[in-house]
Design a protein around this motif. Structure first.
Motif, PDB file in Angstrom:
ATOM      1  N   ALA A 127       0.874  -1.020   0.075  1.00 53.58           N
ATOM      2  CA  ALA A 127      -0.012  -0.160   0.066  1.00 53.58           C
ATOM      3  C   ALA A 127       0.808   1.313  -0.046  1.00 53.58           C
ATOM      4  O   ALA A 127       0.467   2.292  -0.644  1.00 53.58           O
ATOM      5  CB  ALA A 127      -0.829   0.091   1.134  1.00 53.58           C
ATOM      6  N   VAL A 128       2.083   1.112   0.704  1.00 54.95           N
ATOM      7  CA  VAL A 128       2.680   2.321   0.994  1.00 54.95           C
ATOM      8  C   VAL A 128       3.583   2.567  -0.563  1.00 54.95           C
ATOM      9  O   VAL A 128       3.517   3.551  -1.036  1.00 54.95           O
ATOM     10  CB  VAL A 128       3.858   2.223   1.910  1.00 54.95           C
ATOM     11  CG1 VAL A 128       4.907   2.967   1.693  1.00 54.95           C
ATOM     12  CG2 VAL A 128       3.192   2.372   3.320  1.00 54.95           C
ATOM     13  N   GLY A 129       3.848   1.282  -1.085  1.00 57.42           N
ATOM     14  CA  GLY A 129       4.332   1.465  -2.634  1.00 57.42           C
ATOM     15  C   GLY A 129       3.560   2.079  -3.593  1.00 57.42           C
ATOM     16  O   GLY A 129       3.781   2.930  -4.357  1.00 57.42           O
ATOM     17  N   VAL A 130       2.172   1.645  -3.456  1.00 58.13           N
ATOM     18  CA  VAL A 130       1.144   2.142  -4.452  1.00 58.13           C
ATOM     19  C   VAL A 130       1.111   3.600  -4.247  1.00 58.13           C
ATOM     20  O   VAL A 130       1.028   4.429  -5.213  1.00 58.13           O
ATOM     21  CB  VAL A 130      -0.265   1.402  -4.249  1.00 58.13           C
ATOM     22  CG1 VAL A 130      -1.271   2.222  -4.800  1.00 58.13           C
ATOM     23  CG2 VAL A 130      -0.255   0.076  -4.848  1.00 58.13           C
ATOM     24  N   LEU A 131       0.781   4.019  -2.822  1.00 59.07           N
ATOM     25  CA  LEU A 131       0.675   5.606  -2.638  1.00 59.07           C
ATOM     26  C   LEU A 131       1.892   6.233  -2.976  1.00 59.07           C
ATOM     27  O   LEU A 131       1.784   7.172  -3.743  1.00 59.07           O
ATOM     28  CB  LEU A 131       0.514   5.548  -1.205  1.00 59.07           C
ATOM     29  CG  LEU A 131      -0.560   5.387  -0.645  1.00 59.07           C
ATOM     30  CD1 LEU A 131      -0.871   5.399   1.078  1.00 59.07           C
ATOM     31  CD2 LEU A 131      -1.684   6.349  -1.116  1.00 59.07           C
ATOM     32  N   THR A 132       3.124   5.646  -2.971  1.00 57.59           N
ATOM     33  CA  THR A 132       4.395   6.539  -3.281  1.00 57.59           C
ATOM     34  C   THR A 132       4.360   6.482  -4.917  1.00 57.59           C
ATOM     35  O   THR A 132       4.538   7.485  -5.535  1.00 57.59           O
ATOM     36  CB  THR A 132       5.701   5.669  -3.038  1.00 57.59           C
ATOM     37  OG1 THR A 132       5.546   5.678  -1.482  1.00 57.59           O
ATOM     38  CG2 THR A 132       6.866   6.360  -3.506  1.00 57.59           C
ATOM     39  N   ILE A 133       4.123   5.498  -5.734  1.00 53.93           N
ATOM     40  CA  ILE A 133       4.254   5.338  -6.982  1.00 53.93           C
ATOM     41  C   ILE A 133       3.185   6.234  -7.683  1.00 53.93           C
ATOM     42  O   ILE A 133       3.319   6.969  -8.770  1.00 53.93           O
ATOM     43  CB  ILE A 133       4.339   4.109  -7.797  1.00 53.93           C
ATOM     44  CG1 ILE A 133       4.981   4.178  -9.281  1.00 53.93           C
ATOM     45  CG2 ILE A 133       3.162   3.234  -7.758  1.00 53.93           C
ATOM     46  CD1 ILE A 133       6.378   4.594  -9.383  1.00 53.93           C
ATOM     47  N   VAL A 134       1.831   6.324  -7.172  1.00 50.07           N
ATOM     48  CA  VAL A 134       1.114   6.874  -7.737  1.00 50.07           C
ATOM     49  C   VAL A 134       1.171   8.824  -7.501  1.00 50.07           C
ATOM     50  O   VAL A 134       0.916   9.367  -8.488  1.00 50.07           O
ATOM     51  CB  VAL A 134      -0.398   6.661  -7.221  1.00 50.07           C
ATOM     52  CG1 VAL A 134      -1.688   7.735  -7.458  1.00 50.07           C
ATOM     53  CG2 VAL A 134      -0.749   5.274  -7.631  1.00 50.07           C
ATOM     54  N   VAL A 135       1.615   8.825  -6.443  1.00 54.81           N
ATOM     55  CA  VAL A 135       2.029  10.334  -6.077  1.00 54.81           C
ATOM     56  C   VAL A 135       3.078  10.730  -7.024  1.00 54.81           C
ATOM     57  O   VAL A 135       2.926  11.839  -7.740  1.00 54.81           O
ATOM     58  CB  VAL A 135       2.375  10.458  -4.680  1.00 54.81           C
ATOM     59  CG1 VAL A 135       3.044  11.882  -4.402  1.00 54.81           C
ATOM     60  CG2 VAL A 135       0.978  10.368  -3.808  1.00 54.81           C
ATOM     61  N   LEU A 136       4.237   9.819  -7.217  1.00 50.41           N
ATOM     62  CA  LEU A 136       5.213  10.479  -7.887  1.00 50.41           C
ATOM     63  C   LEU A 136       4.783  10.448  -9.710  1.00 50.41           C
ATOM     64  O   LEU A 136       5.249  11.395 -10.145  1.00 50.41           O
ATOM     65  CB  LEU A 136       6.453   9.435  -7.984  1.00 50.41           C
ATOM     66  CG  LEU A 136       7.030   9.358  -6.750  1.00 50.41           C
ATOM     67  CD1 LEU A 136       8.096   8.199  -6.591  1.00 50.41           C
ATOM     68  CD2 LEU A 136       7.952  10.457  -6.655  1.00 50.41           C
ATOM     69  N   THR A 137       3.934   9.419  -9.722  1.00 48.12           N
ATOM     70  CA  THR A 137       3.335   9.582 -11.371  1.00 48.12           C
ATOM     71  C   THR A 137       2.787  10.615 -11.559  1.00 48.12           C
ATOM     72  O   THR A 137       2.634  11.557 -12.619  1.00 48.12           O
ATOM     73  CB  THR A 137       2.853   8.291 -11.742  1.00 48.12           C
ATOM     74  OG1 THR A 137       3.608   7.097 -11.401  1.00 48.12           O
ATOM     75  CG2 THR A 137       2.237   8.165 -13.298  1.00 48.12           C
ATOM     76  N   GLY A 138       1.541  10.936 -10.770  1.00 46.24           N
ATOM     77  CA  GLY A 138       0.655  12.214 -10.861  1.00 46.24           C
ATOM     78  C   GLY A 138       1.411  13.449 -10.705  1.00 46.24           C
ATOM     79  O   GLY A 138       1.338  14.283 -11.537  1.00 46.24           O
ATOM     80  N   ASP A 139       2.539  13.637  -9.674  1.00 47.39           N
ATOM     81  CA  ASP A 139       3.270  14.774  -9.788  1.00 47.39           C
ATOM     82  C   ASP A 139       3.962  14.995 -10.888  1.00 47.39           C
ATOM     83  O   ASP A 139       3.917  16.002 -11.402  1.00 47.39           O
ATOM     84  CB  ASP A 139       4.064  14.638  -8.552  1.00 47.39           C
ATOM     85  CG  ASP A 139       4.856  15.932  -8.284  1.00 47.39           C
ATOM     86  OD1 ASP A 139       4.404  17.079  -8.105  1.00 47.39           O
ATOM     87  OD2 ASP A 139       6.031  15.819  -8.466  1.00 47.39           O
ATOM     88  N   SER A 140       4.510  14.074 -11.453  1.00 51.42           N
ATOM     89  CA  SER A 140       5.334  14.249 -12.642  1.00 51.42           C
ATOM     90  C   SER A 140       4.475  14.727 -13.590  1.00 51.42           C
ATOM     91  O   SER A 140       4.814  15.153 -14.656  1.00 51.42           O
ATOM     92  CB  SER A 140       6.239  13.050 -12.825  1.00 51.42           C
ATOM     93  OG  SER A 140       5.512  11.883 -13.139  1.00 51.42           O
ATOM     94  N   GLY A 141       3.380  14.063 -13.893  1.00 55.17           N
ATOM     95  CA  GLY A 141       2.283  14.338 -14.987  1.00 55.17           C
ATOM     96  C   GLY A 141       1.784  16.038 -14.879  1.00 55.17           C
ATOM     97  O   GLY A 141       1.682  16.412 -15.682  1.00 55.17           O
ATOM     98  N   ALA A 142       1.699  16.066 -13.584  1.00 56.65           N
ATOM     99  CA  ALA A 142       1.063  17.638 -13.418  1.00 56.65           C
ATOM    100  C   ALA A 142       2.201  18.644 -13.728  1.00 56.65           C
ATOM    101  O   ALA A 142       1.960  19.568 -14.541  1.00 56.65           O
ATOM    102  CB  ALA A 142       0.664  17.623 -11.936  1.00 56.65           C
ATOM    103  N   ARG A 143       3.580  18.192 -13.460  1.00 60.95           N
ATOM    104  CA  ARG A 143       4.542  19.132 -13.937  1.00 60.95           C
ATOM    105  C   ARG A 143       4.905  19.084 -15.390  1.00 60.95           C
ATOM    106  O   ARG A 143       5.104  20.090 -16.061  1.00 60.95           O
ATOM    107  CB  ARG A 143       5.947  18.570 -13.045  1.00 60.95           C
ATOM    108  CG  ARG A 143       5.876  18.923 -11.490  1.00 60.95           C
ATOM    109  CD  ARG A 143       7.079  18.707 -10.869  1.00 60.95           C
ATOM    110  NE  ARG A 143       6.820  18.610  -9.516  1.00 60.95           N
ATOM    111  CZ  ARG A 143       7.085  19.744  -8.895  1.00 60.95           C
ATOM    112  NH1 ARG A 143       7.324  20.790  -9.535  1.00 60.95           N
ATOM    113  NH2 ARG A 143       6.860  19.738  -7.704  1.00 60.95           N
ATOM    114  N   ALA A 144       4.454  17.833 -15.937  1.00 57.95           N
ATOM    115  CA  ALA A 144       4.552  17.831 -17.377  1.00 57.95           C
ATOM    116  C   ALA A 144       3.584  18.927 -18.171  1.00 57.95           C
ATOM    117  O   ALA A 144       3.903  19.383 -19.087  1.00 57.95           O
ATOM    118  CB  ALA A 144       4.817  16.329 -17.846  1.00 57.95           C
TER     119      ALA A 144
END
Length: 145
Positions: A125-142
């Motif tokens: 669950a911590v892994g999912v939260l981390t990768i989803v946040v990293l992916t979403g943040d990098s998408g928003a920045r893109a």
């Protein structure tokens, strides 16, 4: 890939960024809090499995959007790199929550086995939260950076 004339990726991504984090938080609660086990045991694996099922569609729609744009940037590459990893975290988490649900339904394995599965659920669950946040943040920045 489009939905009603709009690129599918930004629409599908909302399913992933809502369901998987909610399922992850629920998975942690179910693993650590007996009252949550009685209320959320079925909902957590359901949300995890549905969220995981939408990840490949979202990834495919993201690649289609990238092809439509006809250009790539380092920010898009970073986002795509994270996005490719989401499925692996989501699959482990979904399987762990289904196993946990199955174990909590019966009087099967020992408490030690249930605690091991609970630990796998929490870590994934911590892994999912981390990768989803990293992916979403990098998408928003893109998009907005």
């Amino acid at each position: 890939m489009e939905i009603n004339g709009l690129p599918a990726h930004p629409l599908l991504v909302h399913v992933v960024v809502v369901l998987l984090p909610l399922a992850a938080i629920g998975g942690i609660l179910v693993s650590l809090w007996p009252a949550a086990q009685r209320k959320l045991t079925f909902l957590v694996p359901l949300a995890a499995v549905v969220g995981t099922a939408v990840v490949p569609l979202t990834t495919k729609a993201g690649h289609a959007l990238e092809d439509t744009l006809g250009q790539t940037t380092p920010a898009i590459d970073t986002h795509a790199g994270y996005g490719e990893k989401v499925i692996w975290f989501a699959v482990v988490f979904a399987v762990a929550t289904v196993v946990q649900w199955w174990l909590l339904r019966g009087k099967g394995p020992s408490a030690a086995v249930r605690w091991i599965v609970a630990a796998v659920v929490v870590v994934s669950a911590v892994g999912v939260l981390t990768i989803v946040v990293l992916t979403g943040d990098s998408g928003a920045r893109a998009v907005w950076g």
